[in-house]
Scaffold this motif. Structure first.
Motif, mmCIF file in Angstrom:
data_model
loop_
_atom_site.group_PDB
_atom_site.id
_atom_site.type_symbol
_atom_site.label_atom_id
_atom_site.label_comp_id
_atom_site.label_asym_id
_atom_site.label_seq_id
_atom_site.Cartn_x
_atom_site.Cartn_y
_atom_site.Cartn_z
ATOM 1 N N VAL A 111 -12.815 -0.721 8.338
ATOM 2 C CA VAL A 111 -13.064 0.382 9.262
ATOM 3 C C VAL A 111 -13.937 -0.028 10.454
ATOM 4 C CG1 VAL A 111 -15.143 1.334 8.171
ATOM 5 C CG2 VAL A 111 -13.496 2.870 9.283
ATOM 6 N N HIS A 112 -14.764 -1.075 10.290
ATOM 7 C CA HIS A 112 -15.615 -1.524 11.402
ATOM 8 C C HIS A 112 -15.016 -2.735 12.127
ATOM 9 C CE1 HIS A 112 -16.752 -3.921 7.919
ATOM 10 N NE2 HIS A 112 -17.414 -4.769 8.679
ATOM 11 N N LYS A 113 -13.728 -3.013 11.881
ATOM 12 C CA LYS A 113 -12.983 -4.096 12.531
ATOM 13 C C LYS A 113 -13.682 -5.447 12.395
ATOM 14 C CE LYS A 113 -10.715 -1.125 15.952
ATOM 15 N NZ LYS A 113 -10.422 -0.892 17.383
ATOM 16 N N PRO A 114 -13.961 -5.886 11.191
ATOM 17 C CA PRO A 114 -14.650 -7.172 11.024
ATOM 18 C C PRO A 114 -13.719 -8.337 11.354
ATOM 19 C CG PRO A 114 -13.922 -6.353 8.898
ATOM 20 C CD PRO A 114 -13.614 -5.271 9.886
ATOM 21 N N PRO A 115 -14.243 -9.404 11.957
ATOM 22 C CA PRO A 115 -13.410 -10.579 12.235
ATOM 23 C C PRO A 115 -13.065 -11.373 10.989
ATOM 24 C CG PRO A 115 -15.673 -10.984 12.918
ATOM 25 C CD PRO A 115 -15.596 -9.538 12.544
ATOM 26 N N VAL A 116 -13.838 -11.200 9.901
ATOM 27 C CA VAL A 116 -13.611 -11.934 8.654
ATOM 28 C C VAL A 116 -13.356 -10.930 7.533
ATOM 29 C CG1 VAL A 116 -14.547 -13.576 6.989
ATOM 30 C CG2 VAL A 116 -15.113 -13.808 9.422
ATOM 31 N N ILE A 117 -12.236 -11.102 6.833
ATOM 32 C CA ILE A 117 -11.829 -10.186 5.768
ATOM 33 C C ILE A 117 -11.773 -10.959 4.451
ATOM 34 C CG2 ILE A 117 -10.021 -8.614 4.962
ATOM 35 C CD1 ILE A 117 -9.049 -8.572 7.947
ATOM 36 N N VAL A 118 -12.435 -10.434 3.417
ATOM 37 C CA VAL A 118 -12.420 -11.050 2.094
ATOM 38 C C VAL A 118 -11.701 -10.112 1.134
ATOM 39 C CG1 VAL A 118 -13.800 -11.903 0.168
ATOM 40 C CG2 VAL A 118 -14.562 -12.299 2.526
ATOM 41 N N LEU A 119 -10.663 -10.625 0.485
ATOM 42 C CA LEU A 119 -9.869 -9.844 -0.462
ATOM 43 C C LEU A 119 -10.038 -10.458 -1.849
ATOM 44 C CD1 LEU A 119 -6.610 -9.691 1.709
ATOM 45 C CD2 LEU A 119 -8.375 -7.930 1.550
ATOM 46 N N ASP A 120 -10.784 -9.777 -2.707
ATOM 47 C CA ASP A 120 -11.069 -10.284 -4.056
ATOM 48 C C ASP A 120 -10.123 -9.603 -5.040
ATOM 49 O OD1 ASP A 120 -12.177 -11.549 -6.205
ATOM 50 O OD2 ASP A 120 -14.097 -10.487 -6.140
ATOM 51 N N GLU A 121 -9.044 -10.296 -5.412
ATOM 52 C CA GLU A 121 -8.023 -9.766 -6.315
ATOM 53 C C GLU A 121 -7.515 -8.398 -5.843
ATOM 54 O OE1 GLU A 121 -6.724 -11.376 -8.729
ATOM 55 O OE2 GLU A 121 -8.133 -12.996 -9.097
ATOM 56 N N PRO A 122 -7.031 -8.293 -4.598
ATOM 57 C CA PRO A 122 -6.699 -6.970 -4.042
ATOM 58 C C PRO A 122 -5.481 -6.310 -4.670
ATOM 59 C CG PRO A 122 -5.952 -8.693 -2.562
ATOM 60 C CD PRO A 122 -6.735 -9.378 -3.645
ATOM 61 N N THR A 123 -4.583 -7.089 -5.291
ATOM 62 C CA THR A 123 -3.362 -6.501 -5.836
ATOM 63 C C THR A 123 -3.354 -6.491 -7.361
ATOM 64 O OG1 THR A 123 -2.251 -8.654 -5.627
ATOM 65 C CG2 THR A 123 -1.974 -7.101 -3.825
ATOM 66 N N ALA A 124 -4.517 -6.662 -7.971
ATOM 67 C CA ALA A 124 -4.589 -6.655 -9.440
ATOM 68 C C ALA A 124 -4.200 -5.277 -9.970
ATOM 69 C CB ALA A 124 -5.995 -7.021 -9.900
ATOM 70 N N GLY A 125 -3.137 -5.241 -10.757
ATOM 71 C CA GLY A 125 -2.745 -3.998 -11.406
ATOM 72 C C GLY A 125 -2.119 -2.965 -10.508
ATOM 73 N N VAL A 126 -1.601 -3.357 -9.340
ATOM 74 C CA VAL A 126 -0.994 -2.381 -8.438
ATOM 75 C C VAL A 126 0.510 -2.610 -8.345
ATOM 76 C CG1 VAL A 126 -3.123 -2.185 -7.116
ATOM 77 C CG2 VAL A 126 -1.375 -3.784 -6.368
ATOM 78 N N ASP A 127 1.209 -1.608 -7.799
ATOM 79 C CA ASP A 127 2.671 -1.664 -7.793
ATOM 80 C C ASP A 127 3.204 -2.508 -6.634
ATOM 81 O OD1 ASP A 127 2.696 -0.031 -5.450
ATOM 82 O OD2 ASP A 127 2.618 1.770 -6.693
ATOM 83 N N VAL A 128 4.499 -2.748 -6.670
ATOM 84 C CA VAL A 128 5.156 -3.605 -5.677
ATOM 85 C C VAL A 128 5.051 -3.006 -4.283
ATOM 86 C CG1 VAL A 128 7.369 -4.575 -4.961
ATOM 87 C CG2 VAL A 128 6.734 -4.581 -7.370
ATOM 88 N N GLU A 129 5.177 -1.685 -4.174
ATOM 89 C CA GLU A 129 5.112 -1.036 -2.860
ATOM 90 C C GLU A 129 3.779 -1.292 -2.180
ATOM 91 O OE1 GLU A 129 5.387 3.410 -0.812
ATOM 92 O OE2 GLU A 129 5.408 3.193 -2.993
ATOM 93 N N LEU A 130 2.686 -1.145 -2.934
ATOM 94 C CA LEU A 130 1.366 -1.385 -2.354
ATOM 95 C C LEU A 130 1.214 -2.841 -1.938
ATOM 96 C CD1 LEU A 130 -1.496 -0.786 -1.544
ATOM 97 C CD2 LEU A 130 -2.183 -0.897 -3.937
ATOM 98 N N ARG A 131 1.690 -3.753 -2.752
ATOM 99 C CA ARG A 131 1.594 -5.173 -2.386
ATOM 100 C C ARG A 131 2.277 -5.436 -1.055
ATOM 101 N NH1 ARG A 131 2.400 -9.034 -7.695
ATOM 102 N NH2 ARG A 131 1.110 -7.831 -9.130
ATOM 103 N N GLN A 132 3.485 -4.921 -0.902
ATOM 104 C CA GLN A 132 4.229 -5.143 0.337
ATOM 105 C C GLN A 132 3.521 -4.510 1.524
ATOM 106 O OE1 GLN A 132 8.143 -3.640 -0.585
ATOM 107 N NE2 GLN A 132 8.792 -5.562 -1.534
ATOM 108 N N THR A 133 3.026 -3.271 1.344
ATOM 109 C CA THR A 133 2.305 -2.580 2.423
ATOM 110 C C THR A 133 1.047 -3.343 2.811
ATOM 111 O OG1 THR A 133 3.107 -0.423 1.649
ATOM 112 C CG2 THR A 133 1.167 -0.415 3.065
#
Length: 319
Positions: A162-184
């Protein structure tokens, strides 16, 4: 400094972290990270891989300023996470593993409040874009408690960005989520990466890391045991892989070498003789083989090879 004279997006310099040992022995400490040296350049899509307990989340919590390294230095866009913490926090957006949310706000209110934490005003247009890009527009006025796990995961991504950071860290972002969310999610994150955002990803879905990351580091027992471009790591794998379907349990000798998923068996095969040897052993065990395929090694094969080459230490306690 990077090739263009800019500081690294993320820099870990000889970072170590130890904790009091869970065994309760006086003076004994557990070494979670052991002299990690790693630089991620602006605009990279970088993968950080390792088995459970390798130190990935510890490294990220130090990067985010949630815990302090026992030794070494960590910076984000040139800002030390301890001595220049305000600038380092503004440059960083972290999507955590855990589903953490405020139950008293709806989705839009949560994003507005998060903007305020970073002193970002007049942020409505970007919030609308986040909601649209992450499929949350129709949930904007829903209370966070009423959302499904997948929708809460989308909100965590929006909160991190939301604050438009230049560096994004994704720690297991798709753990346990569906295929649609992964693609989005990956469509949106890939777009941000193309716009110049640096992305650091940890995941156990190695096919995601292989498809998305330009470079990869592998951790084991708190140490970096491999660091190279994804293409170079894949090229380093020896031989091919025999993939087949088998009805029944493999002989012990083969089981120790195989990746087994249900009835699907995958075995490293240096040459045609190795393939023939495997098939003979399977048939001699009275098993039926179907759907035989020979393929090139993927990132999971490389990962397993690297982990086997570095047995590490089961006991990282220090006295």
């Amino acid at each position: 400094m990077s090739a263009g004279g800019y500081p690294p997006a993320i820099s870990f310099q000889s970072v170590s972290k130890s904790y009091p040992s869970s065994r309760g022995l006086k003076g004994e400490r557990f070494l979670a990270l052991d002299s990690v040296d790693l630089e991620i350049q602006p605009g990279e899509f970088f993968g950080l891989l390792g088995p459970n307990g390798a130190g990935k989340t510890t490294l990220i919590t130090i990067l985010a300023g949630l815990t302090q390294a026992s030794s070494g230095r960590v910076s984000v866009m040139g800002h030390d996470v301890q001595t220049d913490f305000a600038a380092a926090r503004r440059a960083l957006g972290v999507v955590p593993q855990e589903l953490v949310f405020d139950p008293f706000f709806n989705v839009r209110e949560a994003l507005v409040f998060q903007s305020g934490y970073f002193s970002v005003r007049h942020n409505a247009a970007w919030i609308d874009e986040l909601l649209e890009s992450l499929g949350l527009t129709d949930k904007a006025h829903a209370n966070m408690r009423a959302l499904s796990g997948g929708m809460k995961r989308r909100v965590l991504v929006a909160l991190a960005l939301v604050h438009k950071p230049p560096v994004i860290v994704l720690d297991e972002p798709t753990a346990g989520v569906d295929v649609e969310l992964r693609q989005t999610l990956w469509h949106f994150i890939a777009k941000l990466n193309k716009q110049g955002h640096t992305v650091l990803l940890t995941t156990h879905y190695l096919e995601e890391a292989e498809a998305l990351c330009g470079r990869i580091a592998m951790l084991k027992t708190g140490k970096v045991v491999a660091l190279d471009s994804t293409s170079a790591l894949l090229s380093s794998a020896s031989g091919n892989v025999l993939r087949c379907t088998v009805d029944g349990e493999l002989p012990a000798e083969l089981a120790s070498k195989a990746r087994v998923t249900g009835r699907v068996v995958q075995l490293p095969a240096v040459d045609a003789l190795a393939v023939e040897h495997y098939l003979t052993q399977i048939r001699q065990a009275g098993l039926t083989v179907r759907d035989i395929e020979i393929r090139r090694p993927d990132l999971e094969d490389v990962f397993l090879q690297v982990m086997n080459q570095h047995p590490g230490r089961d006991d990282r306690s220090l006295v």
